[in-house]
Every structure is written in C-alpha cells, then in structure tokens.
Write a protein that holds these residues in place. Structure first.
Motif, PDB file in Angstrom:
ATOM      1  N   VAL A  24       0.704  -1.042  -0.230  1.00 49.13           N
ATOM      2  CA  VAL A  24       0.188   0.224   0.094  1.00 49.13           C
ATOM      3  C   VAL A  24       0.994   1.190  -0.241  1.00 49.13           C
ATOM      4  CG1 VAL A  24      -2.175   0.899   1.012  1.00 49.13           C
ATOM      5  CG2 VAL A  24      -1.680  -1.540   1.053  1.00 49.13           C
ATOM      6  N   PRO A  25       0.933   2.462  -0.852  1.00 49.32           N
ATOM      7  CA  PRO A  25       2.271   3.404  -1.137  1.00 49.32           C
ATOM      8  C   PRO A  25       1.389   4.081   0.054  1.00 49.32           C
ATOM      9  CG  PRO A  25       0.895   2.890  -2.877  1.00 49.32           C
ATOM     10  CD  PRO A  25       0.435   1.521  -2.315  1.00 49.32           C
ATOM     11  N   PHE A  26       2.195   4.536   0.422  1.00 48.21           N
ATOM     12  CA  PHE A  26       1.253   6.155   1.209  1.00 48.21           C
ATOM     13  C   PHE A  26       0.788   7.181   0.332  1.00 48.21           C
ATOM     14  CE2 PHE A  26       3.588   9.307   4.784  1.00 48.21           C
ATOM     15  CZ  PHE A  26       3.151   8.015   5.661  1.00 48.21           C
ATOM     16  N   THR A  27       1.184   7.343  -0.286  1.00 47.40           N
ATOM     17  CA  THR A  27       0.471   8.008  -0.627  1.00 47.40           C
ATOM     18  C   THR A  27      -0.702   7.664  -1.207  1.00 47.40           C
ATOM     19  OG1 THR A  27       0.625   7.389  -3.317  1.00 47.40           O
ATOM     20  CG2 THR A  27       2.500   9.452  -2.479  1.00 47.40           C
ATOM     21  N   GLU A  28      -1.008   6.564  -1.017  1.00 49.85           N
ATOM     22  CA  GLU A  28      -3.453   6.018  -0.684  1.00 49.85           C
ATOM     23  C   GLU A  28      -3.800   7.109   0.212  1.00 49.85           C
ATOM     24  OE1 GLU A  28      -4.133   2.824  -1.637  1.00 49.85           O
ATOM     25  OE2 GLU A  28      -2.543   1.939  -3.899  1.00 49.85           O
ATOM     26  N   CYS A  29      -2.255   6.913   1.212  1.00 49.04           N
ATOM     27  CA  CYS A  29      -3.704   7.243   2.808  1.00 49.04           C
ATOM     28  C   CYS A  29      -3.113   8.744   3.279  1.00 49.04           C
ATOM     29  CB  CYS A  29      -2.909   6.249   3.787  1.00 49.04           C
ATOM     30  SG  CYS A  29      -2.898   4.665   3.832  1.00 49.04           S
ATOM     31  N   PHE A  30      -1.766   9.069   2.496  1.00 50.04           N
ATOM     32  CA  PHE A  30      -1.589  10.857   2.602  1.00 50.04           C
ATOM     33  C   PHE A  30      -1.197  11.777   1.309  1.00 50.04           C
ATOM     34  CE2 PHE A  30      -0.692   8.562   6.885  1.00 50.04           C
ATOM     35  CZ  PHE A  30      -1.321   9.352   8.131  1.00 50.04           C
ATOM     36  N   PRO A  31      -2.439  11.298   0.858  1.00 45.83           N
ATOM     37  CA  PRO A  31      -2.130  12.180  -0.547  1.00 45.83           C
ATOM     38  C   PRO A  31      -0.963  13.148  -1.127  1.00 45.83           C
ATOM     39  CG  PRO A  31      -4.103  11.892  -0.604  1.00 45.83           C
ATOM     40  CD  PRO A  31      -4.122  12.095   1.189  1.00 45.83           C
ATOM     41  N   GLU A  32      -0.727  14.467   0.519  1.00 44.70           N
ATOM     42  CA  GLU A  32      -0.405  15.397   0.255  1.00 44.70           C
ATOM     43  C   GLU A  32       1.051  14.995   0.008  1.00 44.70           C
ATOM     44  OE1 GLU A  32      -1.031  14.752   4.879  1.00 44.70           O
ATOM     45  OE2 GLU A  32      -2.414  13.947   3.011  1.00 44.70           O
ATOM     46  N   TYR A  33       1.395  14.238   0.377  1.00 48.07           N
ATOM     47  CA  TYR A  33       2.743  13.112   0.712  1.00 48.07           C
ATOM     48  C   TYR A  33       3.750  13.498  -0.812  1.00 48.07           C
ATOM     49  CZ  TYR A  33       7.429  10.563   1.400  1.00 48.07           C
ATOM     50  OH  TYR A  33       8.104   9.398   1.393  1.00 48.07           O
ATOM     51  N   THR A  34       5.092  14.061  -0.669  1.00 43.57           N
ATOM     52  CA  THR A  34       5.158  14.502  -2.226  1.00 43.57           C
ATOM     53  C   THR A  34       6.207  13.572  -2.217  1.00 43.57           C
ATOM     54  OG1 THR A  34       6.524  16.203  -1.972  1.00 43.57           O
ATOM     55  CG2 THR A  34       4.210  16.123  -2.923  1.00 43.57           C
ATOM     56  N   GLY A  35       7.005  12.297  -1.554  1.00 42.48           N
ATOM     57  CA  GLY A  35       8.465  11.878  -1.460  1.00 42.48           C
ATOM     58  C   GLY A  35       7.906  10.802  -1.600  1.00 42.48           C
ATOM     59  N   PRO A  36       9.443  10.210  -2.071  1.00 47.55           N
ATOM     60  CA  PRO A  36       9.211   8.549  -2.562  1.00 47.55           C
ATOM     61  C   PRO A  36       9.011   7.485  -1.201  1.00 47.55           C
ATOM     62  CG  PRO A  36      11.632   8.874  -1.715  1.00 47.55           C
ATOM     63  CD  PRO A  36      10.605  10.891  -1.198  1.00 47.55           C
ATOM     64  N   ASN A  37       8.331   6.834  -1.686  1.00 46.33           N
ATOM     65  CA  ASN A  37       7.351   5.343  -1.311  1.00 46.33           C
ATOM     66  C   ASN A  37       8.610   4.336  -0.424  1.00 46.33           C
ATOM     67  OD1 ASN A  37       4.671   4.326  -0.277  1.00 46.33           O
ATOM     68  ND2 ASN A  37       5.635   2.499  -1.751  1.00 46.33           N
ATOM     69  N   GLU A  38       9.475   4.954  -0.062  1.00 47.47           N
ATOM     70  CA  GLU A  38      10.052   4.636   0.588  1.00 47.47           C
ATOM     71  C   GLU A  38      10.618   4.921   2.639  1.00 47.47           C
ATOM     72  OE1 GLU A  38      14.072   5.729  -0.358  1.00 47.47           O
ATOM     73  OE2 GLU A  38      13.690   4.880  -2.209  1.00 47.47           O
ATOM     74  N   PRO A  39      10.141   4.000   3.336  1.00 38.79           N
ATOM     75  CA  PRO A  39      10.446   4.070   5.260  1.00 38.79           C
ATOM     76  C   PRO A  39      11.124   4.914   5.632  1.00 38.79           C
ATOM     77  CG  PRO A  39      11.165   1.821   4.280  1.00 38.79           C
ATOM     78  CD  PRO A  39      11.101   2.483   3.073  1.00 38.79           C
ATOM     79  N   ALA A  40      12.365   5.635   5.434  1.00 36.47           N
ATOM     80  CA  ALA A  40      12.835   7.203   5.898  1.00 36.47           C
ATOM     81  C   ALA A  40      12.161   7.991   5.811  1.00 36.47           C
ATOM     82  CB  ALA A  40      15.028   6.581   5.288  1.00 36.47           C
ATOM     83  N   ALA A  41      12.323   8.088   4.463  1.00 35.90           N
ATOM     84  CA  ALA A  41      11.293   9.380   3.398  1.00 35.90           C
ATOM     85  C   ALA A  41      10.043   9.578   4.864  1.00 35.90           C
ATOM     86  CB  ALA A  41      11.169   9.598   2.422  1.00 35.90           C
ATOM     87  N   ALA A  42       9.038   8.561   4.565  1.00 34.08           N
ATOM     88  CA  ALA A  42       7.297   8.761   5.014  1.00 34.08           C
ATOM     89  C   ALA A  42       7.818   8.957   7.220  1.00 34.08           C
ATOM     90  CB  ALA A  42       7.062   7.386   4.775  1.00 34.08           C
ATOM     91  N   VAL A  43       9.108   8.006   7.096  1.00 33.97           N
ATOM     92  CA  VAL A  43       8.999   8.535   8.418  1.00 33.97           C
ATOM     93  C   VAL A  43       9.033   9.901   9.339  1.00 33.97           C
ATOM     94  CG1 VAL A  43      10.518   8.089  10.969  1.00 33.97           C
ATOM     95  CG2 VAL A  43       9.285   6.425   9.308  1.00 33.97           C
ATOM     96  N   GLU A  44      10.292  10.400   7.635  1.00 36.19           N
ATOM     97  CA  GLU A  44      11.149  11.750   8.343  1.00 36.19           C
ATOM     98  C   GLU A  44       9.422  12.861   7.563  1.00 36.19           C
ATOM     99  OE1 GLU A  44      14.070  15.146   6.120  1.00 36.19           O
ATOM    100  OE2 GLU A  44      13.447  13.067   5.415  1.00 36.19           O
ATOM    101  N   TYR A  45       8.844  12.591   6.736  1.00 37.18           N
ATOM    102  CA  TYR A  45       7.197  13.198   6.605  1.00 37.18           C
ATOM    103  C   TYR A  45       6.569  13.160   7.918  1.00 37.18           C
ATOM    104  CZ  TYR A  45       2.958  14.254   5.307  1.00 37.18           C
ATOM    105  OH  TYR A  45       1.413  14.898   5.700  1.00 37.18           O
ATOM    106  N   CYS A  46       6.263  11.799   8.486  1.00 36.67           N
ATOM    107  CA  CYS A  46       5.371  12.183   9.721  1.00 36.67           C
ATOM    108  C   CYS A  46       6.300  12.710  10.989  1.00 36.67           C
ATOM    109  CB  CYS A  46       5.177  10.066  10.430  1.00 36.67           C
ATOM    110  SG  CYS A  46       4.389   9.670   9.422  1.00 36.67           S
ATOM    111  N   THR A  47       7.260  12.725  11.103  1.00 43.96           N
ATOM    112  CA  THR A  47       8.658  13.715  12.292  1.00 43.96           C
ATOM    113  C   THR A  47       8.263  14.768  11.952  1.00 43.96           C
ATOM    114  OG1 THR A  47      10.237  11.740  12.182  1.00 43.96           O
ATOM    115  CG2 THR A  47      10.524  14.090  13.015  1.00 43.96           C
ATOM    116  N   ASP A  48       7.605  15.326  10.166  1.00 43.69           N
ATOM    117  CA  ASP A  48       7.810  16.560  10.588  1.00 43.69           C
ATOM    118  C   ASP A  48       6.150  17.289  10.977  1.00 43.69           C
ATOM    119  OD1 ASP A  48      10.165  16.785   9.381  1.00 43.69           O
ATOM    120  OD2 ASP A  48       9.642  17.575   7.589  1.00 43.69           O
ATOM    121  N   ARG A  49       5.737  15.678  11.241  1.00 44.38           N
ATOM    122  CA  ARG A  49       4.439  16.368  11.117  1.00 44.38           C
ATOM    123  C   ARG A  49       3.843  16.689  13.059  1.00 44.38           C
ATOM    124  NH1 ARG A  49      -0.100  15.746   7.270  1.00 44.38           N
ATOM    125  NH2 ARG A  49      -1.514  16.604   9.343  1.00 44.38           N
ATOM    126  N   PHE A  50       4.525  15.505  13.519  1.00 46.27           N
ATOM    127  CA  PHE A  50       4.251  15.784  15.085  1.00 46.27           C
ATOM    128  C   PHE A  50       5.450  16.978  15.159  1.00 46.27           C
ATOM    129  CE2 PHE A  50       2.963  11.316  14.511  1.00 46.27           C
ATOM    130  CZ  PHE A  50       2.489  11.053  15.698  1.00 46.27           C
TER     131      PHE A  50
END
Length: 373
Positions: free
Chosen positions: A298-324
């Motif tokens: 399940v690509p990360f963008t399906e649940c977070f359409p505003e996310y524009t980074g690659p579908n990789e764990p490190a990048a997705a976690v960095e996005y979540c960190t910025d949100r928190f």
C-alpha cells in the motif's frame, strides 16, 4: 525578683533519651522522603490502543529491574491459562467434523480443561497429563485447521505465537522466556502502571529516581494523575506505523479517522495540557518492520495524498516526524525539537538500544536544564 528555677523533666532520663532518639529518627526519615519525592522524575507514556504500550512497559522492566523467578512463574501460569481458555472458546463455538478420532481428542481435551477438574490442579502429574491432552488435541490435523481458521486466532497475534511452542509452554516446569513475556497475552493491567526507568552506564547510580508511568485512557484518569504528580519531565508517545492504511472510530467526535492522523490529534491535545509545558517530547514509531513490509503493498500516498516523497520507509518517517514536530507546541508557543526513534517493541535487543538512547537524551536534557539554572 524571679527565683532561678531548674527545668523539670517528666519521666526518667532513659525514657527521655529514647523519645529524643525516636523523634530524631522520624525527622531524618521525613527528610529522606522529601528528598526522594523531590528527586523523583516522571516520564509519562502515551499512545493509542494497539500502539504497543504494554509491550513497551514490559521491555522497560526487562531492561531495568528485570523479572524475578516468582514473577516469571506467575506470568507462565497466566500464559498457560490464556492458551487453554482461547482454545476452549474457539472449539466450543466451532463446527467439528463428526469423526470418531476427532471427537475423542476433543472430548478428552474439554474434560481435562474443565474448570475444577482434577487435571487443573497444581501437581506435577496433573499438569503433565493436561499438557499431554493439549498436545494430543493439536496433533489432530482437522482440529488444528479449525483453530487456525477461526477469526479469533487470525486476529490474536499472541495466540498465533503461543500455539507454535505448545510442547514447551504446556509443561509443569514451564518458565517463560523474555520473548514469551513480550508476546504473551495477560489480563488487563491496572489503571496506573509504574516502572522504574534506569539511566544506562555511568548514570545508573544517579540519586535522581526516574519512573515510567502509563495511565489508562478512560474517564479522565490521565488528567487526574497529572494533577497529582505535577509537571512531567518527559512524555513518550508511541505510534503504530503499521496502521497508516487503517482508520479508527473516534467516539468523542463520532468520526472515522486515519490511525496516524488520530495519533497526531491526540499528541497535539497532550502537548496543550498546561502541566506538560516543560516536558520534553519523545515520539517512538513502533512496528517499523511491519510498516516497511506494508509499504510494498500500500503506497504511503494512498493514505497521505499531500505526501510528495518517495515510497520509502525513511522518507515516510521523516514526513511523519515533521508533522508531529509542527504539533509540538503549548498554546501556540513553539517548544524544543522532538526526539524520534523507530523500533519494534517485540525485538529485545533493538528496543533495549532505543531505551538506552531515550534515557541518555533525558539525562543530557536534565543536566542542561540544571546548568542553565
């Protein structure tokens, strides 16, 4: 002119000396208690249901004071009881094939595990017979297929784990290992759980006591607890990354919300509690291994359409960190940067390293604050 008067002591000198000594002893004890209370630091553990709070607490105890022999024996009995109850519940509500061999194994198991039966006693012989009955039952292929196909089994990861090492678990001399304790299922914990949280290495002998506290999320219990302990030194907020593609129902607002977004909302509400205004925030992204595997499906963008980074764990976690990080403020006032870690709370070694790093960061912050004062 007032005559000189000699003070009069009531009671014998010996009694007076004993009373004075006792009074001094009480004063010293009160002084020590005041120092202990003043020196105790609290770290509050938060997280949505299923984020792994109970497992994180068990890890903290394993890497802290540890489980003694008596505690492990009690946990072992609890694991065995849970396994038996779960199997009975599944089989009593399932359609069992009308086969003589299957019915014989099933009746023997139900008779052996009936509450109050002889085999549920604590003697070694009875427990050995009970273990034999269970192993005999699971050796029947049809019964094992019925158990594995049940919704309860599919939804209960702890039952899936304990069904594997049944021959080892269902013995009279069973003592649970660390991984058994982490993956086992136990009765609900008390409303408030406190675990001593020890600094690593050279700081382990620090006179300051640190207590990790988890408060159940019901009836405003968390806020009541906060008013009793005063300001919390740090908060650890657990997030289940593997649920990024799932939703949960919020009874407060009567809406379905993505689990990660719901966790963000809860984190923001905690940070806006006045008693948390000086607390350092630590976000632990749990179940990182499952999250990494889930991203391939399940690509990360399906649940977070505003996310524009690659579908990789490190990048997705960095996005979540910025949100928190963007939510970490008290009444609009920006606080220090949050600290984040990715871990798997079922991994003893990995979580041990995470706990050490968390404690080191707290101690460094503590020393920095003391230096500023």
């Amino acid at each position: 002119m007032t005559p000189n008067r000699t003070p009069r002591w009531f009671g014998s000198p010996a009694n007076f000396d004993a009373a004075t000594a006792r009074s001094n002893e009480i004063d010293e004890q009160l002084k020590k208690e005041r120092v202990t209370i003043r020196g105790t630091r609290f770290i509050a553990l938060f997280g949505a249901p299923g984020a792994g709070r109970s497992t994180f607490l068990r890890q903290a105890k394993l890497h802290g004071s540890g489980y003694n022999t008596q505690e492990r024996e009690e946990l072992g009995i609890s694991i065995q009881t849970t396994v038996i109850s779960a199997i009975r519940l599944i089989l009593e509500g399932a359609s069992i094939p009308d086969d003589p061999t299957v019915q014989l194994a099933l009746s023997s198991f139900l008779e052996a595990t009936e509450p109050g039966s002889d085999t549920t006693n604590s003697s070694v012989q009875d427990q050995s017979l009970l273990a034999y009955r269970i192993q005999e039952l699971l050796a029947v292929r049809l019964i094992k297929e019925v158990i594995e196909a049940s919704p309860q089994y599919q939804a209960d990861s702890s039952l899936q784990y304990t069904m594997g090492p049944i021959p080892r678990i269902m013995t009279s001399r069973y003592t649970p290992t660390d991984i058994d304790i982490l993956r086992g299922k136990f009765p609900p914990a008390p409303p408030i759980v406190e675990i001593p949280f020890k600094p690593p290495g050279a700081w382990n002998e620090s006179p300051l006591q640190t207590t990790l506290v988890s408060v159940r999320r019901d009836n405003g219990l968390q806020r009541k607890w906060l008013t009793l302990v005063g300001e919390v030194e740090a908060i650890i907020f657990l997030v289940d990354l593997s649920r990024y593609d799932q939703t949960e129902y919020l009874s407060e607002t009567e809406e379905e919300l993505n689990c990660i977004r719901a966790a963000m909302r809860e984190f923001e509400s905690i940070c806006n509690v006045p008693l948390m205004r000086f607390a350092s925030a630590i976000v632990v992204f749990n179940k990182f291994d499952l999250f990494t595997e889930q991203l391939t499906r399940v690509p990360f963008t399906e649940c977070f359409p505003e996310y524009t980074g690659p579908n990789e764990p490190a990048a997705a976690v960095e996005y979540c960190t910025d949100r928190f990080q963007a939510l970490y403020c008290v009444f609009g006032v920006r606080q220090r940067n949050i600290r984040t870690w990715c871990t798997n709370c079922l991994d003893v070694d990995q979580t041990g390293v995470t706990l050490q790093e968390i404690m080191r960061s707290i101690v460094r912050l503590r020393l920095h604050v003391v230096w500023e004062v």
